[in-house]
Design an enzyme around this catalytic site. Structure first.
Site, PDB file in Angstrom:
ATOM      1  N   THR A  37       0.834  -1.274  -0.044  1.00 52.54           N
ATOM      2  CA  THR A  37       0.122   0.121   0.051  1.00 52.54           C
ATOM      3  C   THR A  37       0.804   1.280  -0.105  1.00 52.54           C
ATOM      4  O   THR A  37       0.196   2.412  -0.129  1.00 52.54           O
ATOM      5  CB  THR A  37      -0.868   0.028   1.253  1.00 52.54           C
ATOM      6  OG1 THR A  37      -0.232   0.028   2.321  1.00 52.54           O
ATOM      7  CG2 THR A  37      -1.910  -1.076   1.132  1.00 52.54           C
ATOM      8  N   CYS A  41       2.330   3.178   9.451  1.00 51.73           N
ATOM      9  CA  CYS A  41       1.343   3.133  10.550  1.00 51.73           C
ATOM     10  C   CYS A  41       2.064   3.053  11.844  1.00 51.73           C
ATOM     11  O   CYS A  41       3.343   2.562  11.930  1.00 51.73           O
ATOM     12  CB  CYS A  41       0.172   1.923  10.352  1.00 51.73           C
ATOM     13  SG  CYS A  41      -0.322   1.711   8.888  1.00 51.73           S
ATOM     14  N   CYS A  45      -2.432   0.220  14.904  1.00 51.91           N
ATOM     15  CA  CYS A  45      -3.038   0.632  13.847  1.00 51.91           C
ATOM     16  C   CYS A  45      -4.431  -0.162  13.693  1.00 51.91           C
ATOM     17  O   CYS A  45      -4.010  -1.437  13.901  1.00 51.91           O
ATOM     18  CB  CYS A  45      -2.413   0.662  12.507  1.00 51.91           C
ATOM     19  SG  CYS A  45      -3.704   1.110  11.161  1.00 51.91           S
ATOM     20  N   ARG A  70       3.525   6.868   2.792  1.00 57.03           N
ATOM     21  CA  ARG A  70       3.034   8.024   3.392  1.00 57.03           C
ATOM     22  C   ARG A  70       2.247   7.684   4.653  1.00 57.03           C
ATOM     23  O   ARG A  70       1.925   6.546   4.830  1.00 57.03           O
ATOM     24  CB  ARG A  70       1.983   8.413   2.306  1.00 57.03           C
ATOM     25  CG  ARG A  70       0.927   7.631   1.941  1.00 57.03           C
ATOM     26  CD  ARG A  70       0.044   7.975   0.573  1.00 57.03           C
ATOM     27  NE  ARG A  70      -1.145   7.392   0.697  1.00 57.03           N
ATOM     28  CZ  ARG A  70      -1.184   6.285  -0.120  1.00 57.03           C
ATOM     29  NH1 ARG A  70      -0.025   5.896  -0.720  1.00 57.03           N
ATOM     30  NH2 ARG A  70      -2.318   5.713  -0.407  1.00 57.03           N
ATOM     31  N   CYS A  75      -4.966   5.571  11.483  1.00 59.44           N
ATOM     32  CA  CYS A  75      -4.243   5.406  12.797  1.00 59.44           C
ATOM     33  C   CYS A  75      -3.456   6.619  13.110  1.00 59.44           C
ATOM     34  O   CYS A  75      -3.174   6.938  14.439  1.00 59.44           O
ATOM     35  CB  CYS A  75      -3.090   4.308  12.952  1.00 59.44           C
ATOM     36  SG  CYS A  75      -1.668   4.263  12.063  1.00 59.44           S
ATOM     37  N   ASP A 446      19.036  17.546  48.693  1.00 57.89           N
ATOM     38  CA  ASP A 446      17.879  17.460  49.363  1.00 57.89           C
ATOM     39  C   ASP A 446      17.351  16.573  50.503  1.00 57.89           C
ATOM     40  O   ASP A 446      18.029  15.321  50.388  1.00 57.89           O
ATOM     41  CB  ASP A 446      17.045  17.116  48.000  1.00 57.89           C
ATOM     42  CG  ASP A 446      15.497  17.422  48.489  1.00 57.89           C
ATOM     43  OD1 ASP A 446      14.931  18.449  48.110  1.00 57.89           O
ATOM     44  OD2 ASP A 446      14.708  16.460  49.057  1.00 57.89           O
TER      45      ASP A 446
END
Length: 500
Positions: A37, A41, A45, A70, A75, A446
């Site tokens: 694709t 993700c 996702c 891309r 998601c 401290d």
């Protein structure tokens, strides 16, 4: 599956297991790209799991985009928390990323930025490619584009303002960069805005669980300055910016149990928005990885039970460096309540009233160094010595002798500050912990720390505590929060003896 990258990733088996189980604890620690694709993700996702032979893992969003993938529209990788494996500490990459977050590349060349962190630009590029999978400019551009994608998806800001808010000075360059990264122009993503225009926008700020938001609010609530900030059991609000055009913010839990905070933000200057969100992520420690912190600290018999009890404890930062410096000076050898009283008096006397209170209870800006450099703070109850220290710090900041540059190594920051009269190791480390959010800052002198680390035994000396804490590096600041909380809880449950 191709795992042959020259930059760090979680173990491939851990990546595979996290992807298949949609484990939110790994969100932002790696990204899953799918070759069929060309989309990348988050590990969590909700889309159907791709076939294993189509999966590639990347250590950063920039690396995935550099490889031609891309961001997923489902998601939304722009919501991933950052990876503190290289955002924290004094490593060259961490210091460079802090510079980027502060907007250094708006004014500096790559050569100048590399010089600021003590390396050449060629070496800086090599380190980024090795560790993050992409050169510095690609990492910077990806960060801006992902923020723009979030604004386009979650708000109704005009595209021109989105471009400014995400750090682009040219709408033409923004459109071109967005189209290249997302395969669509900005206006196409904006077809169905999820919000209506108004004075404030709402953004989702994700974190990795577990996250103890209530503990951070409790810490800040005990130190909240009336007029400047409002902190209750569920939210934090603050006024900021210029007196004539103030901005404001309100931070609360995201409804529905999501691993995110809900930010309502009114920012009169869109170009400052990305830096403001980065400041809030740092202040509320949203990019920490509790797993790696726990793994490093749980071998300690002192810390092991505390980590089990409070696994989501984070490091509360501060909004402004000078404000934290003043608070630290006021807090020297006095209670938190006493220091808050003095700080409130300073705000009421020298803070700048905003033109029109944007939110009830938010009506003043904390005074800057120029407002306190020549005033006599004994009038509001400070001792002569502390009044002189505050004036000296204000003068040194205005002269440029000291600063709160986020890329400074811890030892360098402490050395510059302890050279000033009235500033000791405790104060310098407290400032590094709150103003720089440095994970290894450790105010070892401290008293509460030395008692809590003794586990009921004889109070530790500063030297003994420092020796014990060597094993806690590079997360000593987190041990401070755990030990302070354990001491506070012990004090709250200890019965008080009746007065004679």
């Amino acid at each position: 599956m191709d795992h042959a990258h020259d930059y760090p990733l979680p173990d491939p088996r851990a990546c595979e297991q996290a992807r298949l189980s949609r484990d939110a604890r790994f969100d932002g620690l790696f990204f899953t790209a799918v070759t069929s694709t060309r989309i990348y993700c988050r590990p969590m996702c909700p889309a159907p799991a791709p076939k294993p032979h189509n999966v590639r893992y990347y250590a950063s969003a920039a690396a995935a985009e550099a490889a031609g993938f891309r961001p997923c529209l489902r998601c939304r990788p722009e919501l991933s928390p950052g990876n503190d494996a290289w955002q924290r500490g004094d490593h060259v990459i961490a210091r460079t990323l802090k510079l980027m977050e502060g907007g250094a590349l708006d004014d500096l060349s790559m050569d100048a930025m590399a010089e600021r962190v003590g390396v050449g630009s060629r070496q800086l590029r090599r380190l980024f490619v090795e560790r993050l999978g992409a050169p510095p400019m690609s990492v910077h551009t990806t960060r801006r584009l992902l923020f723009a994608k979030q604004l386009l998806t979650e708000t109704a800001l005009p595209v021109t303002q989105v471009a400014l808010a995400s750090g682009f000075r040219s709408i033409r360059r923004f459109n071109a960069a967005f189209l290249q990264a997302n395969r669509m122009p900005p206006r196409e993503l904006r077809r169905h805005p999820r919000a209506t225009p108004g004075n404030a926008i709402t953004l989702k700020l994700a974190y990795r669980p577990p996250y103890d938001f209530a503990a951070i609010l409790a810490f800040l609530r005990g130190r909240a300055l009336p007029g400047v900030e409002v902190v209750d059991e569920h939210s934090y609000a603050r006024v900021f910016g210029a007196a004539d055009t103030p901005g404001w913010l309100h931070l609360s839990e995201w409804p529905g149990g999501e691993h995110a905070l809900r930010l309502q933000l009114h920012c009169p200057q869109p170009a400052q928005m990305l830096h403001l969100v980065a400041r809030l992520r740092r202040m509320f420690d949203l990019d920490a990885n509790p797993q790696s912190i726990g793994d490093a600290l749980r071998e300690s018999p002192v810390l092991r039970p505390l980590l089990r009890k409070w696994p989501g404890l984070r490091l509360p930062g501060g909004w402004d460096g000078f404000e934290i410096a003043v608070r630290a000076i006021l807090g020297q050898q006095v209670s938190v309540a006493a220091a808050r009283t003095l700080a409130t008096r300073i705000v009421q006397r020298y803070g700048t009233p905003v033109a029109a209170s944007p939110v009830p209870g938010l009506e003043r800006l904390f005074p800057g160094p120029e407002a306190l450099v020549d005033v006599d703070l004994r009038e509001v109850g400070l001792t002569t010595a502390r009044a002189a220290t505050v004036r000296g710090v204000a003068r040194a900041l205005l002269d440029g002798r000291i600063d709160f540059r986020s890329e400074q190594p811890l030892d360098e920051f402490v050395a510059h500050w302890v050279a000033l009269p009235g500033i000791g190791e405790w104060t310098a480390h407290y400032m590094a912990m709150r103003a720089l959010s440095h994970p290894d800052a450790f105010p070892a002198a401290d008293l509460i720390l030395r008692r809590a680390a003794a586990q009921g035994g004889a109070e530790l000396s500063t030297k003994a505590l420092l020796a014990l804490a060597e094993a806690w590096r590079p997360w000593r600041a987190y041990t401070v929060m755990h030990l302070w909380r354990s001491a506070s809880q012990a004090a709250a449950t200890t019965p008080r003896k009746p007065r004679a």
